[in-house]
Design a protein around this motif. Structure first.
Motif, PDB file in Angstrom:
ATOM      1  N   SER A 194       0.567  -0.663  -0.323  1.00  0.00           N
ATOM      2  CA  SER A 194       0.222   0.054  -0.236  1.00  0.00           C
ATOM      3  C   SER A 194       0.762   1.662   0.167  1.00  0.00           C
ATOM      4  CB  SER A 194      -0.918   0.337   1.268  1.00  0.00           C
ATOM      5  OG  SER A 194      -0.120   0.035   2.484  1.00  0.00           O
ATOM      6  N   LYS A 195       0.566   2.385  -0.353  1.00  0.00           N
ATOM      7  CA  LYS A 195       1.133   3.339  -0.634  1.00  0.00           C
ATOM      8  C   LYS A 195       0.884   3.984   0.169  1.00  0.00           C
ATOM      9  CE  LYS A 195       0.110   4.993  -6.154  1.00  0.00           C
ATOM     10  NZ  LYS A 195      -0.665   3.031  -6.229  1.00  0.00           N
ATOM     11  N   ALA A 196       2.697   5.162   0.746  1.00  0.00           N
ATOM     12  CA  ALA A 196       2.561   6.323   1.298  1.00  0.00           C
ATOM     13  C   ALA A 196       4.341   7.587   0.912  1.00  0.00           C
ATOM     14  CB  ALA A 196       2.881   4.984   3.002  1.00  0.00           C
ATOM     15  N   HIS A 197       3.642   8.463   2.279  1.00  0.00           N
ATOM     16  CA  HIS A 197       4.735   9.340   1.328  1.00  0.00           C
ATOM     17  C   HIS A 197       6.027   8.475   2.461  1.00  0.00           C
ATOM     18  CE1 HIS A 197       7.215  12.636   1.511  1.00  0.00           C
ATOM     19  NE2 HIS A 197       6.112  13.562   1.785  1.00  0.00           N
ATOM     20  N   GLY A 198       6.550   8.856   1.024  1.00  0.00           N
ATOM     21  CA  GLY A 198       8.087   8.415   1.312  1.00  0.00           C
ATOM     22  C   GLY A 198       8.798   8.680   3.086  1.00  0.00           C
ATOM     23  N   ALA A 199       8.799   9.819   3.281  1.00  0.00           N
ATOM     24  CA  ALA A 199       9.338  10.458   4.803  1.00  0.00           C
ATOM     25  C   ALA A 199       8.256   9.293   5.371  1.00  0.00           C
ATOM     26  CB  ALA A 199       8.628  11.675   4.850  1.00  0.00           C
ATOM     27  N   TYR A 200       7.220   8.900   5.977  1.00  0.00           N
ATOM     28  CA  TYR A 200       6.414   8.159   6.324  1.00  0.00           C
ATOM     29  C   TYR A 200       6.062   6.498   6.073  1.00  0.00           C
ATOM     30  CZ  TYR A 200       5.662  12.780   7.520  1.00  0.00           C
ATOM     31  OH  TYR A 200       5.697  14.323   7.227  1.00  0.00           O
ATOM     32  N   PRO A 201       6.768   5.768   5.616  1.00  0.00           N
ATOM     33  CA  PRO A 201       7.549   4.217   5.907  1.00  0.00           C
ATOM     34  C   PRO A 201       6.462   3.223   6.643  1.00  0.00           C
ATOM     35  CG  PRO A 201       9.479   5.010   6.193  1.00  0.00           C
ATOM     36  CD  PRO A 201       8.759   6.240   6.164  1.00  0.00           C
ATOM     37  N   HIS A 202       6.102   3.814   7.177  1.00  0.00           N
ATOM     38  CA  HIS A 202       4.891   2.901   8.861  1.00  0.00           C
ATOM     39  C   HIS A 202       4.021   2.847   7.915  1.00  0.00           C
ATOM     40  CE1 HIS A 202       5.530   7.010  10.412  1.00  0.00           C
ATOM     41  NE2 HIS A 202       4.054   6.796  11.292  1.00  0.00           N
ATOM     42  N   LYS A 203       3.404   4.168   7.323  1.00  0.00           N
ATOM     43  CA  LYS A 203       1.660   3.766   7.030  1.00  0.00           C
ATOM     44  C   LYS A 203       1.472   3.204   5.658  1.00  0.00           C
ATOM     45  CE  LYS A 203       0.644   8.907   8.833  1.00  0.00           C
ATOM     46  NZ  LYS A 203       1.062  10.161   8.429  1.00  0.00           N
ATOM     47  N   GLY A 204       2.463   3.064   5.148  1.00  0.00           N
ATOM     48  CA  GLY A 204       1.847   1.880   4.281  1.00  0.00           C
ATOM     49  C   GLY A 204       2.631   0.222   4.335  1.00  0.00           C
ATOM     50  N   VAL A 205       2.582  -0.065   3.232  1.00  0.00           N
ATOM     51  CA  VAL A 205       3.325  -1.821   3.035  1.00  0.00           C
ATOM     52  C   VAL A 205       4.109  -1.206   1.856  1.00  0.00           C
ATOM     53  CG1 VAL A 205       3.116  -3.962   2.319  1.00  0.00           C
ATOM     54  CG2 VAL A 205       1.898  -2.613   4.537  1.00  0.00           C
ATOM     55  N   ASP A 206       6.012  -1.490   1.784  1.00  0.00           N
ATOM     56  CA  ASP A 206       6.507  -1.245   1.022  1.00  0.00           C
ATOM     57  C   ASP A 206       7.232  -2.351   0.002  1.00  0.00           C
ATOM     58  OD1 ASP A 206       8.556  -0.924  -0.622  1.00  0.00           O
ATOM     59  OD2 ASP A 206       9.501   0.393   0.703  1.00  0.00           O
ATOM     60  N   ALA A 207       5.691  -2.696  -1.715  1.00  0.00           N
ATOM     61  CA  ALA A 207       5.947  -4.024  -2.265  1.00  0.00           C
ATOM     62  C   ALA A 207       7.756  -3.475  -2.476  1.00  0.00           C
ATOM     63  CB  ALA A 207       5.192  -3.839  -3.632  1.00  0.00           C
ATOM     64  N   ILE A 208       8.632  -2.748  -2.633  1.00  0.00           N
ATOM     65  CA  ILE A 208       9.943  -3.532  -2.930  1.00  0.00           C
ATOM     66  C   ILE A 208      10.653  -4.507  -2.169  1.00  0.00           C
ATOM     67  CG2 ILE A 208      12.171  -2.259  -2.879  1.00  0.00           C
ATOM     68  CD1 ILE A 208      10.321  -0.149  -5.027  1.00  0.00           C
ATOM     69  N   ILE A 209      10.314  -3.371  -0.453  1.00  0.00           N
ATOM     70  CA  ILE A 209      11.216  -4.399   0.736  1.00  0.00           C
ATOM     71  C   ILE A 209      10.509  -6.064   0.663  1.00  0.00           C
ATOM     72  CG2 ILE A 209      11.297  -4.801   2.784  1.00  0.00           C
ATOM     73  CD1 ILE A 209      12.675  -2.118   2.026  1.00  0.00           C
ATOM     74  N   VAL A 210       9.394  -6.412   0.510  1.00  0.00           N
ATOM     75  CA  VAL A 210       8.489  -7.916   0.655  1.00  0.00           C
ATOM     76  C   VAL A 210       9.211  -8.031  -0.530  1.00  0.00           C
ATOM     77  CG1 VAL A 210       6.889  -8.948   0.094  1.00  0.00           C
ATOM     78  CG2 VAL A 210       6.165  -6.680   1.176  1.00  0.00           C
ATOM     79  N   ALA A 211       9.501  -7.715  -1.928  1.00  0.00           N
ATOM     80  CA  ALA A 211       9.644  -8.551  -3.411  1.00  0.00           C
ATOM     81  C   ALA A 211      11.355  -8.438  -3.154  1.00  0.00           C
ATOM     82  CB  ALA A 211       9.785  -7.363  -4.245  1.00  0.00           C
ATOM     83  N   SER A 212      12.132  -7.991  -2.092  1.00  0.00           N
ATOM     84  CA  SER A 212      13.488  -8.087  -1.954  1.00  0.00           C
ATOM     85  C   SER A 212      13.490  -9.342  -1.437  1.00  0.00           C
ATOM     86  CB  SER A 212      14.634  -6.465  -1.375  1.00  0.00           C
ATOM     87  OG  SER A 212      13.737  -6.279  -0.392  1.00  0.00           O
ATOM     88  N   HIS A 213      13.284  -9.744  -0.017  1.00  0.00           N
ATOM     89  CA  HIS A 213      12.718 -10.321   0.453  1.00  0.00           C
ATOM     90  C   HIS A 213      12.386 -12.068  -0.583  1.00  0.00           C
ATOM     91  CE1 HIS A 213      13.852  -9.103   4.761  1.00  0.00           C
ATOM     92  NE2 HIS A 213      13.486  -8.032   4.510  1.00  0.00           N
TER      93      HIS A 213
END
Length: 389
Positions: A194-213
């Motif tokens: 899910s999207k969020a502002h890059g300054a507040y990553p805790h408010k989203g779910v970063d698909a790039i981090i998931v993909a890297s794992h």
């Protein structure tokens, strides 16, 4: 007793001209209309019977002597989307298309075998089918021909196929027992966060981090979940995600390929990929969708026919000209579809001549063959068919 070598060398000049004629007009998979027309022209000159197909550009020629057994020989006829970088009088006339995998040579060899065997049809102990197969490089034209009944009426009992190889000098033939080529499957994976502002990553779910794992974990299937000697490859060649440097990415698309040498590993790897995607996505509160599209099966030669071909070719060319390959290729070959229906063998004809600079790899814009290999292929086909009882 027919002198096979002499019969084949009599058509050597014709063979070279046929190959050059085909080389000039390369066509991509299922678009081989001009190639098909040329094949039919040569079949008519030979006088052999043939059939066409409504659903694709394949052609089957046949010599039906009402024998109890039937053998088939296959050649692929399609080309590749590559610009030819060779200064030849018979260079491809089409920009962006080239016979960079030797299918022009395979087709010429099969036409040559057809020409010789048709003259010797009274000496045949089997019916013979000649498969001019489209789309080996793309959708797997072997499967299309099988669906249209090429293996039936009469039923094919044995099938033979060859491929020119630039790592082998012309005049040498390479055989492989058991597995020769890997299966191929394509991975289509989408990770959703899910999207969020890059300054507040805790408010989203970063698909790039998931993909890297997931990408890192998938490589452990090869390094930790399968026998290192069993031959498994997982390569992820495409990844796409994100719309801006300061927006947490909500979607990543990944594409890749799976190669395996046996069906048990093929099934296991697919299941394990799904498990890894499922549990890693869940651990990050993300979701995923996964499709693994089946490609070609592994090519596994019939060992009794490998022995048969080995004995035949040693008899014709000498033991020193027939070599045994130790390890399989992780590349794919749709000849494997035919082997699901009958016994068969696929092997390699050397086409290199290092002294002439003819050793560029397959699928390169500089690939070319030493044309002395053409008659070697014809002799191989003719010897294998005439020796069947």
């Amino acid at each position: 007793m027919v002198d096979i070598k002499s019969a084949c060398y009599e058509i050597n000049d014709w063979l070279i001209n046929v190959r050059r004629d085909l080389h000039k007009t390369p066509e991509l998979g299922l678009e081989e209309f001009e190639t098909k027309a040329k094949i039919i022209k040569y079949l008519k000159e030979i006088g052999v019977d043939y059939i066409e197909y409504k659903n694709h550009t394949g052609v089957t020629a046949f010599i039906n002597g009402k024998h109890s057994k039937t053998a088939a020989i296959r050649a692929d006829i399609d080309a590749l989307p590559i610009d030819e970088n060779l200064d030849l009088p018979f260079k491809s006339i089409y920009k962006g298309r080239m016979h960079a995998c030797g299918h022009d040579a395979h087709t010429a060899m099969l036409l040559g075998a057809c020409k010789v065997l048709f003259k010797l049809k009274d000496q045949l102990n089997v019916n013979v089918k000649f498969f001019f197969q489209p789309a080996e490089e793309t959708v797997g034209g072997a499967r299309l021909m099988i669906e249209d009944g090429c293996m039936e009426n009469p039923k094919v009992d044995f099938i033979f196929g060859i491929h020119v190889m630039p790592h082998i000098e012309s005049g040498t033939i390479e055989l492989k027992y058991n597995n020769l080529n890997a299966s191929t499957d394509t991975i289509f994976l989408t990770i959703r966060g899910s999207k969020a502002h890059g300054a507040y990553p805790h408010k989203g779910v970063d698909a790039i981090i998931v993909a890297s794992h997931i990408i890192s974990a998938l490589q452990t299937i090869v390094s930790r979940n399968t026998d290192p000697s069993s031959g498994v490859v997982i390569s992820l060649g495409m990844i796409d995600g994100g719309i801006s440097e300061n927006i947490i990415c909500d979607k990543v698309n990944i594409r890749g390929t799976i190669r395996t040498l046996d069906n048990n590993n093929r099934i296991f790897v697919k299941e394990r990929i799904n498990e890894i995607c499922k549990f890693i996505s869940k651990s990050f509160d993300a979701s995923y969708s996964l499709e693994i599209k089946s490609g070609y099966p592994a090519l596994i030669n019939s060992n009794n026919l490998v022995n048969y071909v080995r004995n035949n070719l040693c008899d014709v060319f000498g033991d020193e000209k027939v070599i045994i390959r130790n390890s399989p290729s992780m590349g794919a070959e749709d000849f494997s579809f035919f082997l699901s229906h009958c016994e068969g063998v696929f092997y390699h004809i050397g086409c290199a001549n290092e002294k002439k600079g003819l050793d560029a790899p397959l699928h390169s814009s500089e690939f070319n063959i030493d044309e002395s290999c053409l008659v070697i292929g014809v002799i191989s086909h003719v010897k294998n068919i005439l020796s069947l009882n």
